[in-house]
Design a protein around this motif. Structure first.
Motif, short mmCIF file in Angstrom:
data_model
loop_
_atom_site.label_atom_id
_atom_site.label_comp_id
_atom_site.label_asym_id
_atom_site.label_seq_id
_atom_site.Cartn_x
_atom_site.Cartn_y
_atom_site.Cartn_z
N GLU A 54 0.56 -0.89 -0.20
CA GLU A 54 -0.25 -0.04 -0.03
C GLU A 54 1.18 1.39 -0.31
OE1 GLU A 54 -3.38 1.76 2.75
OE2 GLU A 54 -2.87 0.07 2.73
N ILE A 55 0.74 2.00 -0.84
CA ILE A 55 1.43 3.30 -1.36
C ILE A 55 0.93 4.38 -1.02
CG2 ILE A 55 2.78 1.76 -3.59
CD1 ILE A 55 1.39 4.45 -5.38
N ILE A 56 2.00 5.53 -0.35
CA ILE A 56 1.61 6.87 -0.53
C ILE A 56 2.01 7.64 -1.28
CG2 ILE A 56 1.21 7.03 2.53
CD1 ILE A 56 4.04 8.05 2.72
N VAL A 57 1.43 8.85 -1.79
CA VAL A 57 1.35 9.69 -2.41
C VAL A 57 1.27 11.26 -2.42
CG1 VAL A 57 0.86 10.76 -4.82
CG2 VAL A 57 0.76 7.96 -4.31
N ASP A 58 2.70 11.61 -2.05
CA ASP A 58 2.62 13.25 -1.71
C ASP A 58 2.79 14.49 -3.10
OD1 ASP A 58 1.96 15.41 -0.45
OD2 ASP A 58 3.15 14.66 1.40
N TYR A 59 3.41 14.93 -3.04
CA TYR A 59 3.51 16.40 -3.71
C TYR A 59 4.87 16.19 -3.60
CZ TYR A 59 2.87 20.00 -0.33
OH TYR A 59 3.36 20.88 0.46
N ASN A 60 5.64 17.09 -4.83
CA ASN A 60 7.01 17.08 -4.14
C ASN A 60 8.10 17.93 -3.13
OD1 ASN A 60 10.43 17.46 -4.80
ND2 ASN A 60 9.84 17.23 -7.57
N ARG A 61 7.65 18.13 -1.54
CA ARG A 61 7.76 18.74 -1.18
C ARG A 61 9.30 18.86 -1.03
NH1 ARG A 61 3.54 18.82 3.05
NH2 ARG A 61 1.56 17.09 2.39
N GLN A 62 10.49 18.34 -2.08
CA GLN A 62 11.96 18.56 -1.39
C GLN A 62 12.09 19.99 -2.33
OE1 GLN A 62 14.52 15.64 -2.65
NE2 GLN A 62 15.51 17.23 -3.60
N GLN A 63 10.95 20.49 -2.99
CA GLN A 63 11.42 22.24 -4.74
C GLN A 63 10.18 22.35 -3.48
OE1 GLN A 63 12.29 20.49 -7.91
NE2 GLN A 63 14.47 19.71 -7.94
N LEU A 64 9.07 22.52 -3.52
CA LEU A 64 7.55 22.99 -3.18
C LEU A 64 7.34 23.82 -2.04
CD1 LEU A 64 5.22 21.39 -5.79
CD2 LEU A 64 6.86 23.60 -6.28
N MET A 65 8.06 22.75 -0.69
CA MET A 65 7.28 23.21 0.82
C MET A 65 8.97 23.90 0.74
SD MET A 65 6.69 20.59 3.53
CE MET A 65 5.34 21.67 4.48
N PRO A 66 8.55 25.61 1.57
CA PRO A 66 9.34 26.49 2.32
C PRO A 66 10.19 25.93 2.87
CG PRO A 66 7.22 27.79 0.79
CD PRO A 66 6.43 25.83 1.11
N GLY A 67 11.38 25.62 3.37
CA GLY A 67 12.25 25.58 4.80
C GLY A 67 11.89 23.83 4.51
N TRP A 68 11.84 22.91 3.51
CA TRP A 68 11.57 21.67 3.70
C TRP A 68 13.15 21.17 4.01
CZ3 TRP A 68 8.88 17.91 4.26
CH2 TRP A 68 9.45 15.88 4.15
N ILE A 69 12.75 20.09 4.43
CA ILE A 69 14.52 19.25 5.49
C ILE A 69 14.19 17.64 5.61
CG2 ILE A 69 16.10 19.15 7.20
CD1 ILE A 69 16.49 21.49 6.04
N PRO A 70 14.64 17.14 4.72
CA PRO A 70 14.07 15.75 4.43
C PRO A 70 14.55 14.49 5.53
CG PRO A 70 16.48 16.34 3.15
CD PRO A 70 16.17 17.71 4.08
N ARG A 71 14.46 13.74 5.38
CA ARG A 71 13.90 12.64 6.66
C ARG A 71 15.86 12.43 6.93
NH1 ARG A 71 10.47 11.59 10.45
NH2 ARG A 71 10.83 9.42 11.29
N ARG A 72 16.81 11.86 6.10
CA ARG A 72 18.14 11.88 6.61
C ARG A 72 18.44 12.94 7.08
NH1 ARG A 72 18.60 13.86 1.08
NH2 ARG A 72 19.68 15.39 0.73
N LEU A 73 18.00 14.13 7.59
CA LEU A 73 18.66 15.42 8.13
C LEU A 73 18.02 15.61 9.26
CD1 LEU A 73 19.74 17.94 5.31
CD2 LEU A 73 21.60 15.98 6.63
N GLY A 74 16.64 14.71 10.34
CA GLY A 74 16.11 14.79 11.26
C GLY A 74 14.85 15.56 11.14
N GLY A 75 15.04 16.08 9.97
CA GLY A 75 13.56 16.43 9.42
C GLY A 75 11.94 15.31 8.83
N GLY A 76 11.61 15.92 6.98
CA GLY A 76 10.65 15.29 7.29
C GLY A 76 8.89 14.92 7.41
#
Length: 249
Positions: free
Chosen positions: A135-157
């Motif tokens: 069962e998959i999850i689908v989201d928009y491209n937060r990496q480039q479209l969400m201001p302030g985005w920090i990925p999971r590997r850096l403690g965010g996500g």
């Protein structure tokens, strides 16, 4: 807060439009202190601008036409992912993220469609669908479209598993709950944390809309490419200013 207003908020939620590490670690979006070491790490990356959302050389083209697909089976291939997502529109580009050493799938990828309409169809209809019995999850491209985005590997996500002890809220899978306690408005403002949208909460059955491309008066698209050009220009300007100061000394 009255009992009536509290009961009205029990099933109300809201979603993050910008990313703040401290807020992402808060179940109701109103905490003012980091909950875990991951949040501290993400906060450091954010404050020091250590993460560049446009720095990935393998990133796909138009983020407004791209969806993130997660919880993929490790048996899913580029071909099977493309076949499944082609139900929602013409797939223009696709990237299944793989381990840099082993080449094994990391369980997520990005799919770019020809149009925004097709992207939105996949965003709405493919969420929680099955690909290779997963069962998959689908989201928009937060990496480039969400201001302030920090990925999971850096403690965010966003999201995460309970057993990890590092849940992140505000996303499609784990939205913020409407706060039942007094909101520390002044502290949130001081920390730059977006406050809860009083009077504009949603229910869990409502689908949050992904960002829309903004068009200027003269018709020029305010796309990620234009944003990147501006960002690069400012970066060069800062470097030039620093060199001038060094030369003056």
């Amino acid at each position: 807060m009255s009992e009536r207003s509290s009961n009205g908020k029990v099933n109300s939620v809201f979603y993050a439009e910008t990313y703040h590490p401290i807020q992402a670690g808060s179940i109701d979006g109103t905490d003012t202190l980091p909950h875990d070491n991951g949040v501290y790490r993400a906060l450091l990356c954010s404050q020091a601008s250590l993460y560049d959302p446009f720095g990935d050389p393998k990133g796909l083209g138009d983020p407004y036409c791209t969806v993130f697909v997660g919880h993929l089976s490790h048996l899913t291939t580029e071909e099977s992912l493309c076949k499944a997502m082609s139900k929602y529109g013409k797939v223009k580009n696709l990237r299944l993220v793989r381990h840099i050493v082993t080449g094994a799938s990391r369980g997520y990828g990005f799919v770019e469609f020809e149009t925004e309409r097709e992207m939105r169809r996949a965003y709405e209809d493919a969420h929680h669908s099955l690909i290779d019995d997963s069962e998959i999850i689908v989201d928009y491209n937060r990496q480039q479209l969400m201001p302030g985005w920090i990925p999971r590997r850096l403690g965010g996500g966003l999201g995460g598993k309970k057993e990890s002890g590092q849940l992140r809220f505000g996303g499609r899978e784990r939205p913020f709950r409407a706060p039942l306690r007094p909101v520390p408005w002044d502290d949130l403002k001081r920390l730059g944390i977006p406050p809860p949208p009083e009077g504009r909460y949603m229910t869990r059955f409502q689908v949050p809309s992904p960002p829309r491309r903004r068009i200027s008066v003269d018709g020029e698209e305010h796309s990620h490419r234009r944003y990147k050009r501006i960002k690069d220009s400012l970066r060069l300007e800062r470097r030039s200013t620093s060199w001038d100061r060094y030369s003056d000394d």
